[in-house]
Design a protein around this motif. Structure first.
Motif, PDB file in Angstrom:
ATOM      1  N   SER A 401       5.511  93.407  69.383  1.00 35.56           N
ATOM      2  CA  SER A 401       6.419  94.431  68.849  1.00 35.56           C
ATOM      3  C   SER A 401       6.837  95.403  69.928  1.00 35.56           C
ATOM      4  O   SER A 401       7.881  96.059  69.812  1.00 35.56           O
ATOM      5  CB  SER A 401       5.740  95.198  67.710  1.00 35.56           C
ATOM      6  OG  SER A 401       5.424  94.348  66.639  1.00 35.56           O
ATOM      7  N   MET A 405      10.630  97.194  70.674  1.00 33.14           N
ATOM      8  CA  MET A 405      10.659  98.656  70.606  1.00 33.14           C
ATOM      9  C   MET A 405      11.130  99.249  71.929  1.00 33.14           C
ATOM     10  O   MET A 405      11.846 100.249  71.947  1.00 33.14           O
ATOM     11  CB  MET A 405       9.274  99.187  70.237  1.00 33.14           C
ATOM     12  CG  MET A 405       8.877  98.863  68.798  1.00 33.14           C
ATOM     13  SD  MET A 405       7.151  99.227  68.427  1.00 33.14           S
ATOM     14  CE  MET A 405       7.169 101.015  68.467  1.00 33.14           C
ATOM     15  N   GLY A 408      14.701  98.960  72.171  1.00 34.01           N
ATOM     16  CA  GLY A 408      15.308  99.958  71.290  1.00 34.01           C
ATOM     17  C   GLY A 408      15.705 101.223  72.000  1.00 34.01           C
ATOM     18  O   GLY A 408      16.565 101.967  71.519  1.00 34.01           O
ATOM     19  N   SER A 412      19.465  99.779  69.325  1.00 39.32           N
ATOM     20  CA  SER A 412      18.671  99.249  68.219  1.00 39.32           C
ATOM     21  C   SER A 412      19.119  97.855  67.800  1.00 39.32           C
ATOM     22  O   SER A 412      18.310  97.074  67.288  1.00 39.32           O
ATOM     23  CB  SER A 412      18.761 100.198  67.013  1.00 39.32           C
ATOM     24  OG  SER A 412      18.180 101.443  67.305  1.00 39.32           O
ATOM     25  N   ALA A 415      17.550  95.179  69.911  1.00 41.08           N
ATOM     26  CA  ALA A 415      16.109  95.332  69.719  1.00 41.08           C
ATOM     27  C   ALA A 415      15.664  94.669  68.423  1.00 41.08           C
ATOM     28  O   ALA A 415      14.648  93.957  68.379  1.00 41.08           O
ATOM     29  CB  ALA A 415      15.739  96.815  69.709  1.00 41.08           C
ATOM     30  N   THR A 419      13.197  90.882  67.600  1.00 41.82           N
ATOM     31  CA  THR A 419      11.970  90.739  66.813  1.00 41.82           C
ATOM     32  C   THR A 419      11.761  89.310  66.323  1.00 41.82           C
ATOM     33  O   THR A 419      10.702  89.018  65.753  1.00 41.82           O
ATOM     34  CB  THR A 419      11.983  91.675  65.593  1.00 41.82           C
ATOM     35  OG1 THR A 419      13.104  91.341  64.753  1.00 41.82           O
ATOM     36  CG2 THR A 419      12.091  93.130  66.016  1.00 41.82           C
ATOM     37  N   THR A 431       8.241  96.110  62.400  1.00 44.30           N
ATOM     38  CA  THR A 431       8.886  96.453  63.676  1.00 44.30           C
ATOM     39  C   THR A 431      10.357  96.781  63.469  1.00 44.30           C
ATOM     40  O   THR A 431      10.877  97.753  64.033  1.00 44.30           O
ATOM     41  CB  THR A 431       8.735  95.295  64.670  1.00 44.30           C
ATOM     42  OG1 THR A 431       7.366  94.921  64.763  1.00 44.30           O
ATOM     43  CG2 THR A 431       9.236  95.693  66.047  1.00 44.30           C
ATOM     44  N   ILE A 435      12.131 100.462  64.527  1.00 42.17           N
ATOM     45  CA  ILE A 435      12.870 100.415  65.800  1.00 42.17           C
ATOM     46  C   ILE A 435      13.877 101.563  65.945  1.00 42.17           C
ATOM     47  O   ILE A 435      14.019 102.135  67.033  1.00 42.17           O
ATOM     48  CB  ILE A 435      13.541  99.036  65.987  1.00 42.17           C
ATOM     49  CG1 ILE A 435      12.539  98.049  66.599  1.00 42.17           C
ATOM     50  CG2 ILE A 435      14.775  99.123  66.882  1.00 42.17           C
ATOM     51  CD1 ILE A 435      13.053  96.635  66.738  1.00 42.17           C
TER      52      ILE A 435
END
Length: 846
Positions: A401, A405, A408, A412, A415, A419, A431, A435
């Motif tokens: 994770s 992050m 991010g 975002s 990001a 995941t 997650t 984020i």
């Protein structure tokens, strides 16, 4: 042969595949998504020896087993698109592990060229690879490269062209032993007899994948075969038979046989030339990944990243701001003075003020992405994930994770897409939901506006660091709550490779930086442009024609007080009380300003007004007592010039009263005015009195009148009405309706907050920019309110694009709406606590 080739670039994560892609394509690349999924698709073009190669960078994978979305996408691209050549980028210093993917690619029927990248690292570790021998053993062409130094790239291109031109049939298979080969043969015969399968897939590959119980391949057979039942039934029997013989699942036995083949090839082709000792990377890791030092080093490194973002980015921000100020001024000067035009307002206040107010922060964005790219390309970011793994487990998050992050902090959207490498759904959903609390690059313009407006220069880096840390702490708290309520269960351990440290290449870092910055610019030219126009319309319409106060009468009253003050200076200059010299000179100044409002600066009427003014002043200076007027005007110009230089330097340099530069400027001004005073103290006192007691109060009064008119117009507009509806809800946070209006716009894109505040506070100003806006903010809000704005924007609902990708990645609107509503409510509560506590303790309220 065709003059255009389709080339796929495959490889393990951290094998240097992206570096090879950048070396091959340079700036001739673009980013999109694979059809039907949100996996990023990078494509580029390379021309060699008159042949154009269209290169597709496949997702980095360790195998083609279809356990993750990346593996499915990579495998399906090769199956469906049938590239002319697949370049398999292999870490030469970890040959055995990397060759597992190579074997699977060759079993897939792809024409493979093996690129032994990072061969310098392999040599440093004492490995010497016999390229010709390895090529004969595995049956594909093998080349050696050092991607970050661009060594071997010409040879790689030549070998790729040679492989594409080859008419030799691709034939490769690993001998899995008599028992497995018998079962593969049975299934092959059934597959070859089934219409619809052999046209798309290699029979042997299908047989192997069915025995490996590959669910994706089973689904492909069910959809492609006219009668899949005999094949699937036989596959089931083969799996059961082999499991009985080996006492293991067939896929485990097949994987072992593949590694056995790879191990044999490496024993034949790889020679260890020296004792393997601790590498430089190992020695660096003893410090950077130390249990006690690792985390502090990481936090300090992030602090200097943010410090660099502000310190180095400030001068170019000023250049961009000056450019947009100049551009707005050009358009304003090209419009008839005194004429109100909706188009002019749209161009200057809506488009230039909105988009320009966001683009001005591009240097900050570039620097942030530049430093992050340096850390990524050097290999440190993988260590950061390793350092944070234990901490991530404490907050009940998966170690993987950390990478999404971390991404991010840039944006975002990618990001959340990243995941997909997290195996369990509960870890992935947790997650995704937290984020947006990682402060993305879109929020940086807000911080870059607020922090210099309210906090001293020495605190800029610290405040930015503090905001980022607050986001991380809130994310940690949210993760623990989510894992204790909605997503209960144990977290799976993190197993990942730490790549060797490398010196990043300027080309690679610049490409990574520009790719991310281009997304920001594209948003400025599309979403933010559209939103800025909409917000301009919302702040401009409906037009208010009847005001609550008589602003015309207020201006006339201010003019009368100004002229009365001018007349009162007669005694200070030794002129008769009824002398009209000063009054007539002041009236000439006002008349010139009013006349010039009607024309462009380069029009004859503008210059004629100035000439008429000069003629009037000249006539007045030749009248009785005119010499006194002439000497006073010269003294007034000297005083104004001294104060003007000081004010302009302070404004352009954003200097604070306690700074050394500010103090030095004050000393210089004081010295210059002191020398002027010595020449004629009486005239000097009169000039100071005119400036401080007459002229400045008059202009300040006019500014208050204009602001009052703008406030009424804005309150009457659509945006003002919405903002006022929100005012009662936002008042406990220290926010007024203007901030509320900007927060509504920020829902489309966080950067729009800056653009909207610029429109709210700089309507009609040709020189609008961040410093003008900062002055307005300082005049209207306290540092505590500024801090609360940053806290609310940090935690509150993410932008529309983030909500959309959350819906896409999770497959359900409920998670996107939970993210939207939950974060907004959380932002309100935390900001409320911070503001009310600050007021109670008297912090940042003055």
């Amino acid at each position: 042969m065709s003059e255009k080739l389709l080339i796929a670039l495959a490889g393990n994560p951290n094998s240097g595949k992206t570096t090879i892609f950048n070396s091959l394509t340079g700036a001739r690349q673009h980013v999109g998504n694979y059809p039907g999924v949100t996996v990023e698709k990078k494509e580029g073009r390379c021309i060699y020896d008159g042949i154009t190669m269209h290169i597709v960078d496949l997702p980095g994978t360790y195998s083609l087993t279809a356990n993750t979305l990346d593996e499915v996408v990579a495998r399906d691209f090769i199956l469906n698109e049938r590239p002319d050549v697949v370049i398999d980028v292999v870490d030469a210093s970890n040959l055995e592990r990397n060759l597992y993917l190579s074997v699977q690619l060759m079993e897939l029927g792809a024409r493979v060229v093996l690129d032994l990248n990072m061969s310098d690292v392999a040599s440093a570790r004492g490995f010497q690879v016999d390229l010709d021998r390895l090529s004969r053993l595995i049956g594909v062409k093998v080349v050696s490269t050092v991607g970050h130094k661009e060594k071997g790239m010409e040879g790689l291109k030549a070998v790729v062209i040679e492989a594409a031109q080859s008419d030799e049939e691709v034939r490769f298979h690993v001998n899995y032993g008599r028992e497995i080969e018998e079962e593969i043969g049975k299934l092959e015969r059934l597959i070859e007899a089934a219409p619809g399968l052999t046209e798309k897939y290699f029979p042997r590959w299908l047989a192997i994948k069915l025995i490996e119980n590959d669910a994706d391949v089973t689904d492909k057979v069910q959809r492609a075969a006219a009668d899949p039942d005999p094949i699937l039934t036989a596959a089931g029997k083969s799996m059961a038979h082999l499991q009985t013989i080996f006492g293991e699942y067939p896929e485990i036995v097949i994987a072992e046989r593949r590694y056995g083949f790879i191990s044999g090839a490496c024993q034949e082709a790889v020679r260890i030339t020296a004792e393997i000792r601790h590498t430089t990377s190992d020695r660096i890791d003893m410090v950077l990944t130390n249990r006690l030092l690792g985390l502090p080093i990481f936090l300090v490194m992030m602090y200097f990243v943010f410090k660099l973002t502000f310190t180095v980015g400030d001068p170019p921000m000023g250049w961009i701001e000056s450019f947009f100020g100049w551009l707005g001024g050009v358009i304003t000067r090209c419009w008839p003075r005194g004429s109100e035009s909706a188009l002019k307002s749209l161009l200057v206040d809506g488009i230039i003020g909105g988009v320009g107010g966001v683009i001005v922060f591009l240097p900050n964005i570039l620097l942030l992405f530049f430093t992050i790219s340096l850390l990524e390309d050097s290999g440190y970011m993988a260590r950061a994930a390793f350092i944070m793994d234990q901490f991530m487990h404490r907050i009940r998050l998966h170690g993987k994770s950390f990478i999404p992050m971390l991404i991010g902090f840039g944006c975002s959207v990618p990001a959340i897409m990243a995941t997909r490498t997290i195996e369990t759904r509960r870890d992935r959903l947790t997650t995704i939901l937290i984020i947006p609390l990682m402060s993305c690059g879109a929020r940086l313009p807000i911080y870059a506006l607020i922090i210099p407006a309210f906090f001293p220069q020495a605190w800029h880096g610290r405040m930015l660091w503090l905001i980022y840390v607050i986001g991380i702490l809130v994310a940690v708290a949210c993760a623990r709550v989510l894992r204790s309520t909605l997503f209960r269960g144990e977290t799976t351990p993190l197993v990942m490779e730490l790549p060797p440290y490398r010196i990043p290449t300027i080309k690679g870092v610049l490409i990574h930086m520009w790719t991310r910055a281009w997304l920001y610019l594209r948003k400025a030219g599309t979403i933010i442009l559209g939103v800025s126009i909409v917000l301009w319309a919302m702040t401009s319409y409906p037009r208010k024609t009847r005001f609550d106060r008589d602003y015309g009468a207020m201006k006339a009253e201010a003019r009368a007080r100004f002229l009365s003050g001018v007349k009162g200076l007669n005694g200070d200059l030794g002129l008769p009380a009824d002398s009209g010299l000063l009054l007539k000179a002041a009236e000439a100044d006002l008349a010139m300003a009013a006349e010039q409002e009607k024309y462009f600066e380069n029009q004859p009427g503008f210059k004629r007004a100035e000439e008429n003014h000069d003629a009037t002043i000249k006539k007045l200076t030749k009248s009785p007592n005119g010499d006194v007027l002439a000497r006073f005007l010269r003294m007034q110009n000297i005083v104004e010039r001294a104060h003007g230089v000081f004010d302009r330097t302070v404004r352009e340099g954003n200097l604070r009263g306690h700074s050394a530069h500010h103090a030095a400027l004050e000393i210089t001004r004081h010295y210059a005015l002191g020398r002027t005073k010595e020449t004629d103290s009486g005239l000097y006192a009169a000039a100071i009195k005119y400036r401080e007691d007459v002229e400045q109060p008059y202009h300040n009064t006019l500014a208050r009148i204009e602001n009052g008119m703008r406030a009424e117009e804005l309150a009457y507009s659509v945006a003002g009405r919405i903002g006022r509806r929100l005012a009662c809800v936002l008042k406990p946070l220290g926010f007024d309706w203007k901030i509320g209006t900007a927060l509504v716009g920020a829902f489309a894109a966080k950067e729009v907050f800056v653009a909207q505040m610029g429109i709210v506070y700089a309507v009609g100003e040709a020189d609008e920019g961040s410093e003008t806006l900062r002055r307005q903010l300082r005049q209207n809000y306290t540092p505590l309110v500024g801090f609360c704005i940053m806290i609310f924007c940090l935690i509150s609902a993410p932008c529309i694009a983030t909500i959309a990708v959350t819906r896409s990645e999770t497959g359900a609107w409920r998670w996107a709406l939970l993210q939207l509503g939950g974060l907004t409510l959380l932002a309100y509560v935390i900001t409320l606590v911070v503001y009310q506590t600050g007021v109670l303790l008297g912090l940042g309220v003055g």
